[in-house]
Design a protein around this motif. Structure first.
Motif, PDB file in Angstrom:
ATOM      1  N   PHE A  81      12.613   5.131  -1.161  1.00 60.25           N
ATOM      2  CA  PHE A  81      12.883   4.910   0.266  1.00 60.25           C
ATOM      3  C   PHE A  81      11.839   4.939   1.285  1.00 60.25           C
ATOM      4  O   PHE A  81      11.764   4.088   2.337  1.00 60.25           O
ATOM      5  N   ARG A  82      10.816   6.060   1.260  1.00 61.63           N
ATOM      6  CA  ARG A  82      10.070   5.972   2.351  1.00 61.63           C
ATOM      7  C   ARG A  82       9.227   4.749   2.523  1.00 61.63           C
ATOM      8  O   ARG A  82       8.498   4.526   3.720  1.00 61.63           O
ATOM      9  N   TYR A  83       8.994   3.781   1.488  1.00 59.86           N
ATOM     10  CA  TYR A  83       8.051   2.728   1.465  1.00 59.86           C
ATOM     11  C   TYR A  83       9.139   1.314   1.483  1.00 59.86           C
ATOM     12  O   TYR A  83       8.357   0.351   1.418  1.00 59.86           O
TER      13      TYR A  83
ATOM     14  N   PHE B  27       0.531  -2.175 -20.505  1.00 55.51           N
ATOM     15  CA  PHE B  27       0.426  -1.415 -19.439  1.00 55.51           C
ATOM     16  C   PHE B  27      -1.000  -0.934 -19.164  1.00 55.51           C
ATOM     17  O   PHE B  27      -1.891  -1.485 -19.983  1.00 55.51           O
TER      18      PHE B  27
ATOM     19  N   ASP C 103       0.798  -1.210  -0.038  1.00 58.41           N
ATOM     20  CA  ASP C 103      -0.037  -0.081   0.013  1.00 58.41           C
ATOM     21  C   ASP C 103       0.858   1.236  -0.051  1.00 58.41           C
ATOM     22  O   ASP C 103       1.232   1.551   1.103  1.00 58.41           O
TER      23      ASP C 103
ATOM     24  N   ARG D 179       9.922  -4.577   1.755  1.00 62.93           N
ATOM     25  CA  ARG D 179      10.743  -5.786   1.876  1.00 62.93           C
ATOM     26  C   ARG D 179      10.168  -6.795   2.725  1.00 62.93           C
ATOM     27  O   ARG D 179      10.427  -7.920   2.868  1.00 62.93           O
TER      28      ARG D 179
ATOM     29  N   GLN E 244      10.897  -0.594   3.367  1.00 63.73           N
ATOM     30  CA  GLN E 244      10.910  -1.315   4.620  1.00 63.73           C
ATOM     31  C   GLN E 244       9.398  -2.154   4.520  1.00 63.73           C
ATOM     32  O   GLN E 244       9.769  -3.546   4.526  1.00 63.73           O
ATOM     33  N   ALA E 245       8.644  -1.515   4.173  1.00 61.88           N
ATOM     34  CA  ALA E 245       7.326  -2.087   3.989  1.00 61.88           C
ATOM     35  C   ALA E 245       7.158  -3.039   2.986  1.00 61.88           C
ATOM     36  O   ALA E 245       6.783  -4.331   2.762  1.00 61.88           O
TER      37      ALA E 245
ATOM     38  N   ILE F  63      -2.887   4.872 -16.838  1.00 61.15           N
ATOM     39  CA  ILE F  63      -1.647   5.642 -16.590  1.00 61.15           C
ATOM     40  C   ILE F  63      -1.793   6.860 -17.423  1.00 61.15           C
ATOM     41  O   ILE F  63      -2.238   6.964 -18.288  1.00 61.15           O
ATOM     42  N   PRO F  64      -1.223   8.227 -16.650  1.00 59.11           N
ATOM     43  CA  PRO F  64      -1.236   9.305 -17.325  1.00 59.11           C
ATOM     44  C   PRO F  64      -0.470   9.329 -18.429  1.00 59.11           C
ATOM     45  O   PRO F  64       0.543   8.736 -18.796  1.00 59.11           O
ATOM     46  N   TRP F  65      -1.090  10.236 -19.470  1.00 59.34           N
ATOM     47  CA  TRP F  65      -0.525  10.272 -20.772  1.00 59.34           C
ATOM     48  C   TRP F  65       0.818  10.578 -20.582  1.00 59.34           C
ATOM     49  O   TRP F  65       2.023  10.208 -21.480  1.00 59.34           O
ATOM     50  N   SER F  66       1.339  11.554 -19.814  1.00 62.90           N
ATOM     51  CA  SER F  66       2.854  12.205 -19.787  1.00 62.90           C
ATOM     52  C   SER F  66       3.732  11.004 -19.242  1.00 62.90           C
ATOM     53  O   SER F  66       4.910  10.919 -19.725  1.00 62.90           O
TER      54      SER F  66
ATOM     55  N   ARG G  64      14.620   6.049  -7.057  1.00 59.89           N
ATOM     56  CA  ARG G  64      14.581   7.598  -6.652  1.00 59.89           C
ATOM     57  C   ARG G  64      13.132   7.808  -6.395  1.00 59.89           C
ATOM     58  O   ARG G  64      12.310   6.977  -6.737  1.00 59.89           O
ATOM     59  N   ARG G  65      12.697   9.172  -5.792  1.00 64.46           N
ATOM     60  CA  ARG G  65      11.231   9.408  -5.678  1.00 64.46           C
ATOM     61  C   ARG G  65      10.816   9.308  -6.929  1.00 64.46           C
ATOM     62  O   ARG G  65       9.708   9.196  -6.963  1.00 64.46           O
ATOM     63  N   ASP G  66      11.461   9.473  -7.932  1.00 65.84           N
ATOM     64  CA  ASP G  66      10.897   9.542  -9.501  1.00 65.84           C
ATOM     65  C   ASP G  66      10.817   7.973  -9.877  1.00 65.84           C
ATOM     66  O   ASP G  66      11.718   7.404 -10.771  1.00 65.84           O
TER      67      ASP G  66
END
Lengths: 345, 345
Positions: free
Chosen positions: B50-52, B86, B31, B57, B54-55, B90-93, B68-70
């Motif tokens: 990074f933020r997610y 796909f 999630d 793993r 641990q969850a 998903i966004p067109w961009s 990266r964040r991207d």
């Protein structure tokens, strides 16, 4: 008609299709999950279905077009054979449908997001109110009992406090992360019981008239010393460096570095695993970004979070987050709360 | 590995890129707002920042790729020169970025949505729990004072009741629409004071372990007679016709007609301005749709709302909504509440 939509109209060479509901809300104040705007220099059409049509008709200076539930199909019919700009966030499948319907589409990425990033005085006043409520909620939060309660239970009580203080809604699912939960920057409030001797990260904010606040404070549950306290001082110093250095004209990358350099020069080098901050407004995360990957340059009227942190895998996390307005010479800090080391019971 | 992801893997001819966070959650239980899955027949990669991490793993049988964040940029690098399916949402961009990065993309629309539309026993159990909580919350709701209070105030008390009954969260912003507010199918709970003699539409639901309930009941505030009561009986008869007729094998259009025909044969012809219902699950609105425009055919294991209504512009609205499981021979109605005409104080 609002100044916002006029500023947008002045930039338009061809009709702009606006499908992001938050952008529709920003431009004309219409709040619906199924709508679209077609903005031209001298004309604005608002497309929506039956469920929202009464609310649409109350909007000034727009032509309302009632569509089937499939508003997208109606867009294709309305714009066939025209050259139209669109927002890059539209789903790929929608883009395909419009192309198939004969709409000639060219991307107009970020125009509205750029407008939204610079808040007008009315927006700033609204965000100030959201922050004032958040200040009071966090003051009351620090007086609560933490130890022996679950993270989830504290999060729920905080939501009640926000409501009592006048918030319309929560801005996002609150994070109450104690001990190891806090080491996950986006760990949710769970069923873990908070214990004496832990740090607890509380990341919360509210919505007032559509606009978000977003704060974080990290509390010590009872007496906490040693490494955790040292880490707190590092994060606090990193945040102060950012608050001292942020001003219009610097880049999001430079702003991020103000705090990151402090952490990377400490025993906790490399432990700030996310960007320093992000814009807040109608969305909780919007332009500009303060991060190592940000393409943005700060402008007067940006409202951003400043939220350095230190995360030590599986052990603890610390984050301190204020909301600030970027000004020509520096910032206006909307967060009036103390950042002194705070022990809770 | 869950049966869900195995069923998906069996259908795959080439790698499938999953970027809709709800679909990621459905397939592997992860999630996060910033993640992607690359599903192949014998391999699943989970990309997140990074933020997610641990969850991530903690998820079994997936290879975790820290980005990266991207995360999108990382997808392009990971999949360059490969043929990949796909999701059309998903966004067109994003589609453009992946194409530019050399990913060869072909749409695979709706595969996961089709899986999600048919609930397994564990999902049904979770939704049954959400509905049981919602039953209890609505029973308590009917005992509250309505007249003299604002819609917003009633909505807030209902949220507190849901919490006390064990809900994790609200499934959506509750609708409490009295009198004219109720005539807007998606009118929000506002500052209007509810008065004696009005009908009040309450549309609410909760989240339990990620799954939503979605109910509506319409109450009479004090004594209400005449046209409003007649309209209520029409809506109730329309709903009963739908509940009697819905079963696996009929189309969403046919299901919708079961109720719509009753309303259109009454004095309130044309006043059901929306579809009869929609699937519920991890999203509050998902496949299948029951409407005049639905492309779907009902299958055993679908969980759908059945929510006919009558809306008389600016005067009143009525909606009655149950949550039901579609079975081979009919339905299992998860909503145990009375639909008898109910006066509240």
């Amino acid at each position: 008609m609002s100044g916002r939509v006029r500023r947008l109209q002045e930039q338009l060479e061809q009709p702009l299709l606006v499908t992001n509901p938050v952008n529709v809300k920003y431009l004309v104040g219409f709040d619906s999950s199924n709508c679209a705007l077609i903005v031209e220099r001298n004309r604005i059409r608002l497309l929506t279905d039956f469920r929202y049509i009464q609310a649409a008709r109350a909007i000034e200076d727009v032509e309302v077009v009632e569509t089937r539930r499939d508003t997208i199909g109606a867009i294709g019919e309305t714009l066939a054979r025209q050259q139209v700009s669109f927002e890059g966030v539209i789903p790929w499948s929608l883009h395909q449908r419009l192309e198939t319907a004969g709409v000639r589409l060219t991307p107009a990425d970020g125009k509205i997001e750029q407008l939204r990033a610079v808040k007008d005085e009315q927006e700033l006043e609204t965000i100030r109110r959201a922050c004032a409520i958040t200040d009071r909620a966090y003051e009351r939060l620090a007086a609560l009992q933490f130890s022996g309660r679950t993270e989830r239970d504290v999060a729920w009580e905080l939501l009640q406090i926000f409501h009592e203080e006048g918030a319309d809604d929560q801005a996002f699912e609150f994070i109450v992360g104690a001990g190891p939960t806090g080491s996950q920057p986006h760990g949710r409030a769970g069923d873990r019981v908070i214990a004496e001797g832990e740090l607890v990260v509380v990341d919360a904010g509210c919505i007032v008239d559509g606009y978000a606040s977003d704060y974080t404070r990290t509390f010590a549950v009872g007496r906490v010393e040693g490494e955790l306290r040292e880490a707190y001082d590092v994060v606090l110093a990193a945040q102060q460096a950012a608050l001292d250095g942020i001003r219009a004209g610097i880049t999001g990358v430079e702003a991020d570095a103000l705090a990151r350099d402090v952490i990377d020069a400490s025993d906790f080098a490399g432990k700030l695993g996310h960007g320093l901050g992000h814009g807040i407004g109608l969305d909780v995360h919007e332009a500009p970004r303060l991060s190592t990957e940000s393409p943005d340059t700060l402008e007067p009227g940006n409202v951003v979070t400043v939220e350095p942190g230190v995360y030590v895998d599986g052990r603890f996390g610390i984050r301190i987050e204020d909301d600030v307005v970027v000004t020509a010479g520096g910032i206006e800090n909307l967060t009036k709360l103390t950042k002194d080391w705070t022990e809770v019971s």
